[in-house]
Design a protein around this motif. Sequence first.
Motif, PDB file in Angstrom:
ATOM      1  N   ARG A 131       0.850  -1.187   0.000  1.00 27.94           N
ATOM      2  CA  ARG A 131       0.000   0.000   0.000  1.00 27.94           C
ATOM      3  C   ARG A 131       0.887   1.238   0.000  1.00 27.94           C
ATOM      4  O   ARG A 131       1.937   1.276   0.627  1.00 27.94           O
ATOM      5  CB  ARG A 131      -0.909  -0.008   1.220  1.00 27.94           C
ATOM      6  CG  ARG A 131      -1.836   1.180   1.260  1.00 27.94           C
ATOM      7  CD  ARG A 131      -3.121   0.829   1.977  1.00 27.94           C
ATOM      8  NE  ARG A 131      -4.004   1.973   2.037  1.00 27.94           N
ATOM      9  CZ  ARG A 131      -4.820   2.340   1.075  1.00 27.94           C
ATOM     10  NH1 ARG A 131      -4.850   1.657  -0.036  1.00 27.94           N
ATOM     11  NH2 ARG A 131      -5.609   3.388   1.207  1.00 27.94           N
ATOM     12  N   CYS A 132       0.429   2.274  -0.673  1.00 27.31           N
ATOM     13  CA  CYS A 132       1.170   3.531  -0.744  1.00 27.31           C
ATOM     14  C   CYS A 132       1.136   4.211   0.624  1.00 27.31           C
ATOM     15  O   CYS A 132       0.055   4.410   1.190  1.00 27.31           O
ATOM     16  CB  CYS A 132       0.556   4.444  -1.803  1.00 27.31           C
ATOM     17  SG  CYS A 132       1.446   5.992  -2.029  1.00 27.31           S
ATOM     18  N   PRO A 133       2.299   4.605   1.172  1.00 28.03           N
ATOM     19  CA  PRO A 133       2.306   5.280   2.468  1.00 28.03           C
ATOM     20  C   PRO A 133       1.721   6.696   2.378  1.00 28.03           C
ATOM     21  O   PRO A 133       1.343   7.269   3.402  1.00 28.03           O
ATOM     22  CB  PRO A 133       3.783   5.322   2.850  1.00 28.03           C
ATOM     23  CG  PRO A 133       4.514   5.174   1.576  1.00 28.03           C
ATOM     24  CD  PRO A 133       3.642   4.369   0.664  1.00 28.03           C
ATOM     25  N   LEU A 134       1.624   7.265   1.194  1.00 32.38           N
ATOM     26  CA  LEU A 134       1.079   8.601   1.014  1.00 32.38           C
ATOM     27  C   LEU A 134      -0.432   8.595   0.813  1.00 32.38           C
ATOM     28  O   LEU A 134      -1.057   9.658   0.776  1.00 32.38           O
ATOM     29  CB  LEU A 134       1.747   9.287  -0.188  1.00 32.38           C
ATOM     30  CG  LEU A 134       3.280   9.370  -0.148  1.00 32.38           C
ATOM     31  CD1 LEU A 134       3.799   9.942  -1.441  1.00 32.38           C
ATOM     32  CD2 LEU A 134       3.743  10.185   1.036  1.00 32.38           C
ATOM     33  N   ALA A 135      -1.022   7.409   0.694  1.00 36.71           N
ATOM     34  CA  ALA A 135      -2.465   7.288   0.444  1.00 36.71           C
ATOM     35  C   ALA A 135      -3.245   7.633   1.717  1.00 36.71           C
ATOM     36  O   ALA A 135      -2.803   7.335   2.823  1.00 36.71           O
ATOM     37  CB  ALA A 135      -2.817   5.887   0.004  1.00 36.71           C
ATOM     38  N   PRO A 136      -4.415   8.270   1.569  1.00 36.75           N
ATOM     39  CA  PRO A 136      -5.250   8.526   2.749  1.00 36.75           C
ATOM     40  C   PRO A 136      -5.748   7.213   3.343  1.00 36.75           C
ATOM     41  O   PRO A 136      -5.865   6.207   2.645  1.00 36.75           O
ATOM     42  CB  PRO A 136      -6.402   9.373   2.187  1.00 36.75           C
ATOM     43  CG  PRO A 136      -6.407   9.100   0.736  1.00 36.75           C
ATOM     44  CD  PRO A 136      -5.012   8.734   0.344  1.00 36.75           C
ATOM     45  N   GLU A 137      -6.000   7.238   4.634  1.00 33.70           N
ATOM     46  CA  GLU A 137      -6.500   6.038   5.311  1.00 33.70           C
ATOM     47  C   GLU A 137      -7.856   5.651   4.746  1.00 33.70           C
ATOM     48  O   GLU A 137      -8.688   6.500   4.471  1.00 33.70           O
ATOM     49  CB  GLU A 137      -6.629   6.299   6.811  1.00 33.70           C
ATOM     50  CG  GLU A 137      -5.294   6.469   7.509  1.00 33.70           C
ATOM     51  CD  GLU A 137      -4.445   5.202   7.471  1.00 33.70           C
ATOM     52  OE1 GLU A 137      -5.007   4.103   7.640  1.00 33.70           O
ATOM     53  OE2 GLU A 137      -3.234   5.318   7.253  1.00 33.70           O
ATOM     54  N   ALA A 138      -8.053   4.359   4.583  1.00 29.48           N
ATOM     55  CA  ALA A 138      -9.325   3.847   4.083  1.00 29.48           C
ATOM     56  C   ALA A 138     -10.366   3.963   5.196  1.00 29.48           C
ATOM     57  O   ALA A 138     -10.054   3.663   6.360  1.00 29.48           O
ATOM     58  CB  ALA A 138      -9.192   2.414   3.629  1.00 29.48           C
ATOM     59  N   PRO A 139     -11.580   4.400   4.885  1.00 31.60           N
ATOM     60  CA  PRO A 139     -12.599   4.502   5.929  1.00 31.60           C
ATOM     61  C   PRO A 139     -12.967   3.120   6.481  1.00 31.60           C
ATOM     62  O   PRO A 139     -13.018   2.143   5.738  1.00 31.60           O
ATOM     63  CB  PRO A 139     -13.777   5.146   5.212  1.00 31.60           C
ATOM     64  CG  PRO A 139     -13.565   4.879   3.781  1.00 31.60           C
ATOM     65  CD  PRO A 139     -12.079   4.760   3.597  1.00 31.60           C
ATOM     66  N   VAL A 140     -13.174   3.044   7.768  1.00 36.91           N
ATOM     67  CA  VAL A 140     -13.550   1.794   8.410  1.00 36.91           C
ATOM     68  C   VAL A 140     -15.033   1.570   8.207  1.00 36.91           C
ATOM     69  O   VAL A 140     -15.853   2.440   8.534  1.00 36.91           O
ATOM     70  CB  VAL A 140     -13.205   1.834   9.923  1.00 36.91           C
ATOM     71  CG1 VAL A 140     -13.638   0.545  10.585  1.00 36.91           C
ATOM     72  CG2 VAL A 140     -11.732   2.107  10.102  1.00 36.91           C
TER      73      VAL A 140
END
Length: 107
Positions: free
Chosen positions: A96-105
């Motif tokens: 996963r890209c470390p710059l990507a926004p967190e995926a919503p739970v």
Amino acid sequence: EQKQAYDEFKRRKALLKEEKSEGGGGEEPRELQEGEEDVATASAASGSALPRTLAKSIYKEDIHPNGHESVWGSWYSTDEKRWGFSCCKKLQQKERCPLAPEAPVLP
């Protein structure tokens, strides 16, 4: 045998040249096959636009997996001699890209 093949080549070339000079050498319009895109234009030497059908690529394009903002293979590490993602310089394709926004739970 080679002489006959060369003579046949010259004969066909002359026929094609003759058809083009008469204006009838183009292909007949045809239905688009599955996987082909619509008509694109290509500029001719005279400046007029000629219709040209472009084939669709067999590869999936512009796929951004695992939150990356760039495609795989958009960056090359000269030290590691491997391809990666240009957004984060990661060389592992499945991470996963470390710059990507967190995926919503999801509840």
